[in-house]
Design a protein around this motif. Structure first.
Motif, PDB file in Angstrom:
ATOM      1  N   THR A  53       7.336  46.592   7.280  1.00 34.04           N
ATOM      2  CA  THR A  53       6.697  45.286   7.514  1.00 34.04           C
ATOM      3  C   THR A  53       7.692  44.148   7.313  1.00 34.04           C
ATOM      4  OG1 THR A  53       4.564  46.173   6.805  1.00 34.04           O
ATOM      5  CG2 THR A  53       4.819  43.773   6.791  1.00 34.04           C
ATOM      6  N   LEU A  54       8.495  44.265   6.233  1.00 37.39           N
ATOM      7  CA  LEU A  54       9.513  43.253   5.950  1.00 37.39           C
ATOM      8  C   LEU A  54      10.519  43.143   7.081  1.00 37.39           C
ATOM      9  CD1 LEU A  54      10.409  43.554   2.154  1.00 37.39           C
ATOM     10  CD2 LEU A  54       9.553  41.523   3.343  1.00 37.39           C
ATOM     11  N   ALA A  55      10.915  44.283   7.609  1.00 36.16           N
ATOM     12  CA  ALA A  55      11.900  44.288   8.695  1.00 36.16           C
ATOM     13  C   ALA A  55      11.374  43.506   9.904  1.00 36.16           C
ATOM     14  CB  ALA A  55      12.236  45.718   9.088  1.00 36.16           C
ATOM     15  N   LYS A  56      10.078  43.686  10.180  1.00 40.54           N
ATOM     16  CA  LYS A  56       9.485  42.935  11.294  1.00 40.54           C
ATOM     17  C   LYS A  56       9.473  41.430  11.003  1.00 40.54           C
ATOM     18  CE  LYS A  56       6.414  46.612  12.959  1.00 40.54           C
ATOM     19  NZ  LYS A  56       4.993  47.017  13.135  1.00 40.54           N
ATOM     20  N   GLU A  57       9.126  41.075   9.743  1.00 40.68           N
ATOM     21  CA  GLU A  57       9.073  39.651   9.372  1.00 40.68           C
ATOM     22  C   GLU A  57      10.463  39.030   9.420  1.00 40.68           C
ATOM     23  OE1 GLU A  57       7.214  39.471   5.568  1.00 40.68           O
ATOM     24  OE2 GLU A  57       5.234  40.024   6.314  1.00 40.68           O
ATOM     25  N   ILE A  58      11.463  39.765   8.942  1.00 42.34           N
ATOM     26  CA  ILE A  58      12.840  39.256   8.977  1.00 42.34           C
ATOM     27  C   ILE A  58      13.304  39.064  10.414  1.00 42.34           C
ATOM     28  CG2 ILE A  58      15.249  39.843   8.472  1.00 42.34           C
ATOM     29  CD1 ILE A  58      14.175  41.251   5.905  1.00 42.34           C
ATOM     30  N   GLY A  59      12.995  40.030  11.266  1.00 46.38           N
ATOM     31  CA  GLY A  59      13.377  39.914  12.678  1.00 46.38           C
ATOM     32  C   GLY A  59      12.714  38.734  13.354  1.00 46.38           C
ATOM     33  N   GLN A  60      11.439  38.549  13.068  1.00 35.57           N
ATOM     34  CA  GLN A  60      10.708  37.441  13.666  1.00 35.57           C
ATOM     35  C   GLN A  60      11.241  36.096  13.166  1.00 35.57           C
ATOM     36  OE1 GLN A  60       6.501  37.682  13.030  1.00 35.57           O
ATOM     37  NE2 GLN A  60       6.032  35.864  14.248  1.00 35.57           N
ATOM     38  N   GLY A  61      11.541  36.017  11.840  1.00 36.44           N
ATOM     39  CA  GLY A  61      12.077  34.782  11.274  1.00 36.44           C
ATOM     40  C   GLY A  61      13.413  34.410  11.865  1.00 36.44           C
ATOM     41  N   LYS A  62      14.258  35.374  12.067  1.00 39.46           N
ATOM     42  CA  LYS A  62      15.585  35.096  12.635  1.00 39.46           C
ATOM     43  C   LYS A  62      15.472  34.618  14.079  1.00 39.46           C
ATOM     44  CE  LYS A  62      18.498  37.918   9.652  1.00 39.46           C
ATOM     45  NZ  LYS A  62      19.488  39.003   9.558  1.00 39.46           N
ATOM     46  N   ARG A  63      14.488  35.151  14.786  1.00 42.23           N
ATOM     47  CA  ARG A  63      14.323  34.717  16.177  1.00 42.23           C
ATOM     48  C   ARG A  63      13.854  33.267  16.253  1.00 42.23           C
ATOM     49  NH1 ARG A  63      12.418  40.025  16.708  1.00 42.23           N
ATOM     50  NH2 ARG A  63      10.227  39.350  16.436  1.00 42.23           N
ATOM     51  N   THR A  64      13.115  32.821  15.223  1.00 40.67           N
ATOM     52  CA  THR A  64      12.600  31.443  15.220  1.00 40.67           C
ATOM     53  C   THR A  64      13.481  30.495  14.412  1.00 40.67           C
ATOM     54  OG1 THR A  64      11.196  31.901  13.292  1.00 40.67           O
ATOM     55  CG2 THR A  64      10.232  32.269  15.475  1.00 40.67           C
ATOM     56  N   GLY A  65      14.567  31.018  13.805  1.00 41.43           N
ATOM     57  CA  GLY A  65      15.478  30.191  13.028  1.00 41.43           C
ATOM     58  C   GLY A  65      15.013  29.921  11.616  1.00 41.43           C
ATOM     59  N   ASP A  67      14.342  30.523   7.493  1.00 46.20           N
ATOM     60  CA  ASP A  67      15.147  31.041   6.385  1.00 46.20           C
ATOM     61  C   ASP A  67      14.560  32.388   5.931  1.00 46.20           C
ATOM     62  OD1 ASP A  67      16.713  31.544   4.226  1.00 46.20           O
ATOM     63  OD2 ASP A  67      15.983  29.860   3.007  1.00 46.20           O
ATOM     64  N   THR A  68      15.337  33.442   6.079  1.00 45.28           N
ATOM     65  CA  THR A  68      14.838  34.786   5.728  1.00 45.28           C
ATOM     66  C   THR A  68      15.553  35.358   4.498  1.00 45.28           C
ATOM     67  OG1 THR A  68      16.459  35.831   7.210  1.00 45.28           O
ATOM     68  CG2 THR A  68      14.286  35.299   8.136  1.00 45.28           C
ATOM     69  N   SER A  69      16.292  34.517   3.777  1.00 41.25           N
ATOM     70  CA  SER A  69      17.083  35.026   2.650  1.00 41.25           C
ATOM     71  C   SER A  69      16.206  35.674   1.575  1.00 41.25           C
ATOM     72  CB  SER A  69      17.913  33.895   2.038  1.00 41.25           C
ATOM     73  OG  SER A  69      17.068  32.828   1.621  1.00 41.25           O
ATOM     74  N   ALA A  70      15.049  35.118   1.294  1.00 35.64           N
ATOM     75  CA  ALA A  70      14.162  35.694   0.278  1.00 35.64           C
ATOM     76  C   ALA A  70      13.630  37.053   0.727  1.00 35.64           C
ATOM     77  CB  ALA A  70      13.007  34.732  -0.012  1.00 35.64           C
ATOM     78  N   LEU A  71      13.270  37.111   2.003  1.00 36.04           N
ATOM     79  CA  LEU A  71      12.777  38.383   2.538  1.00 36.04           C
ATOM     80  C   LEU A  71      13.876  39.447   2.511  1.00 36.04           C
ATOM     81  CD1 LEU A  71      10.714  37.150   5.627  1.00 36.04           C
ATOM     82  CD2 LEU A  71       9.821  38.000   3.451  1.00 36.04           C
ATOM     83  N   GLU A  72      15.121  39.029   2.830  1.00 38.37           N
ATOM     84  CA  GLU A  72      16.234  39.973   2.841  1.00 38.37           C
ATOM     85  C   GLU A  72      16.534  40.484   1.429  1.00 38.37           C
ATOM     86  OE1 GLU A  72      19.535  38.185   4.850  1.00 38.37           O
ATOM     87  OE2 GLU A  72      18.423  37.900   6.710  1.00 38.37           O
ATOM     88  N   ALA A  73      16.416  39.580   0.440  1.00 38.12           N
ATOM     89  CA  ALA A  73      16.621  40.001  -0.945  1.00 38.12           C
ATOM     90  C   ALA A  73      15.554  41.010  -1.358  1.00 38.12           C
ATOM     91  CB  ALA A  73      16.595  38.783  -1.868  1.00 38.12           C
ATOM     92  N   GLN A  74      14.321  40.724  -0.911  1.00 34.50           N
ATOM     93  CA  GLN A  74      13.228  41.659  -1.202  1.00 34.50           C
ATOM     94  C   GLN A  74      13.474  43.008  -0.528  1.00 34.50           C
ATOM     95  OE1 GLN A  74       9.403  40.019  -0.234  1.00 34.50           O
ATOM     96  NE2 GLN A  74       8.282  41.839  -0.891  1.00 34.50           N
ATOM     97  N   ALA A  75      14.023  42.982   0.676  1.00 33.81           N
ATOM     98  CA  ALA A  75      14.328  44.222   1.412  1.00 33.81           C
ATOM     99  C   ALA A  75      15.393  45.040   0.688  1.00 33.81           C
ATOM    100  CB  ALA A  75      14.775  43.891   2.836  1.00 33.81           C
TER     101      ALA A  75
END
Length: 420
Positions: A53-65, A67-75
């Motif tokens: 689920t996180l991977a999908k959220e990170i991918g979606q966030g990067k496509r929209t610009g 900040d995904t740093s918190a999600l990446e740390a969680q990953a």
């Protein structure tokens, strides 16, 4: 190997079966470890789903610009947690497997209680002990006096517990083996098989020789094992297979050299051929459906008895008690021949039903009506050739030191009726 599902369902019954063999209870400990393993696997699945689920959220966030740093740390934290859970589950699974691999087979309900061979049960006797008008000699005394059994030369070549047979005794050994093979193949439906004398770890483990009996076997420098009995390659020939129900029963026999270190027999039977590092044996193996294994056990034992009956060797059938039944066996019949020179009964065949114990270790199954199911495997000596020769020599000896050839063997001996 044991059925972990059945153990979980009734750990008390599992421990009661171990107690019959004089072993301490381990059932509840295994169940607790298995619960911990399954909890780790459940947490692992949950963590993997969260990471997905996180991977999908990170991918979606990067496509929209975003900040995904918190999600990446969680990953990253999840990745480390997943690795830890995988390692923990693997460690627990190995611990359970190691314990189960070290535990003997559960005994059949018909096996009598008892701690040692003194409590084995005699099922029946066959034949009458020969009455001698002279003092019978032991086989090595007969063989050495004939100049046909040579232990000093064998010791020079290989060390103790080897023998060189010459002339008529070498032919007698060959004749016995051929007679056994011919009887089992033509009358009892066993298929003659020539097997490798070197096998790998998987074959030894699958037939319950590893890890418990490693010190009793010889290992080569490249990691293979000299077979302790042809049971190993014959039984392991179905390792990993899913057999057709119509293919069963499978009955195999092999006449082969066998090799044992005799690690625990220092000082025992040091004279003669009774306990050798290398010996010849005619092995019987059956692979059957579970519902047929009891009848097959009786059939196999009777096949071995037939050899002794036709040779005119006095013998008895023994049902081994709990404390004397071997590691992989659920039930064992021993055949003991009367050895006149020693004035003693000596094991000459051991026929065992292992039920699904070896099949679980080998992952050997068949297509039953309810889906893949484990086969049952049985093994027996039909017979140990060297020990049979001892029985023949001592039973058929004459006062002058010669040996009469049993009538059933004379065609195999080129018509010879007497050695001497």
């Amino acid at each position: 190997m044991h059925d972990l599902k059945a153990l979980r369902a009734d750990p008390a019954a599992f421990d009661a079966a171990l107690e019959r063999r004089g072993l301490s209870p381990v059932g509840q400990k295994i169940v607790s470890e298995d619960e911990e393993r399954r909890a780790a696997l459940a947490a692992l699945q949950e963590a993997q789903a969260t990471r997905k689920t996180l991977a999908k959220e990170i991918g979606q966030g990067k496509r929209t610009g975003a900040d995904t740093s918190a999600l990446e740390a969680q990953a990253v934290e999840l990745r480390d947690r997943i690795t830890g859970l995988e390692e923990r589950a693997a460690i627990i699974e190995k611990s359970i497997d190691d314990v189960l691999a070290s535990l003997p087979n559960q005994l059949d309900s018909s096996v009598p209680d008892g701690k040692s061979e003194d409590e084995n049960v005699v099922v029946h006797y066959r034949g009458e002990k020969r009455e001698f008008t002279f003092e019978p000699k032991q086989h090595f005394e007969l063989g050495e006096a004939l100049g046909l059994m040579d232990f000093p030369t064998a010791a020079k070549l290989s060390g103790t517990r080897f023998v060189v047979l010459r002339g008529a005794l070498a032919r007698l050994e060959r004749a016995l083996g051929q007679f056994m093979l011919d009887t089992h193949t033509t009358e009892f439906g066993y298929s003659e098989t020539s097997v490798p004398l070197l096998v790998n770890d998987a074959a030894m483990y699958g037939t319950d020789k590893l890890p418990k009996f490693a010190e009793d076997s010889f290992r080569t420098e490249d990691g293979r094992w000299l077979i302790p009995t042809a049971e190993v390659p014959l039984t392991a020939s179905v390792m990993g297979d899913i057999l057709s129900a119509d293919a069963l029963p499978i009955r195999l026999t092999a006449l082969s050299q066998c090799f044992r270190s005799e690690a625990g027999s220092a000082g025992r039977d040091v004279r003669g051929m009774l306990r050798q590092h290398q010996f010849t044996k005619c092995e019987l193996v059956s692979i059957v459906k579970p519902e047929d294994s009891d009848a097959e056990h009786e059939r196999m034992t009777q096949a071995a008895e037939t050899i002794l009956e036709r040779l005119g060797i006095t013998f008895r059938r023994i049902l081994l008690c709990a404390g004397d039944t071997g590691f992989g066996a659920a039930k064992t019949f021993d055949l003991e021949a009367w050895i006149p020179g020693q004035q003693a009964w000596r094991e000459i065949s051991s026929c065992s039903n292992t039920r699904a114990f070896q099949a679980r270790r080998m992952k050997a199954r068949y297509r039953s009506e309810n889906g893949p199911a484990f086969v049952n495997t049985l093994n027996g000596s039909g017979l140990a050739v060297g020990r049979t020769m001892i029985a023949v020599m001592e039973t058929y000896q004459n006062e002058d030191g010669s040996i009469t050839i049993p009538e059933v063997l004379r065609s195999y001996m080129g018509g010879l009726t007497r050695i001497g």
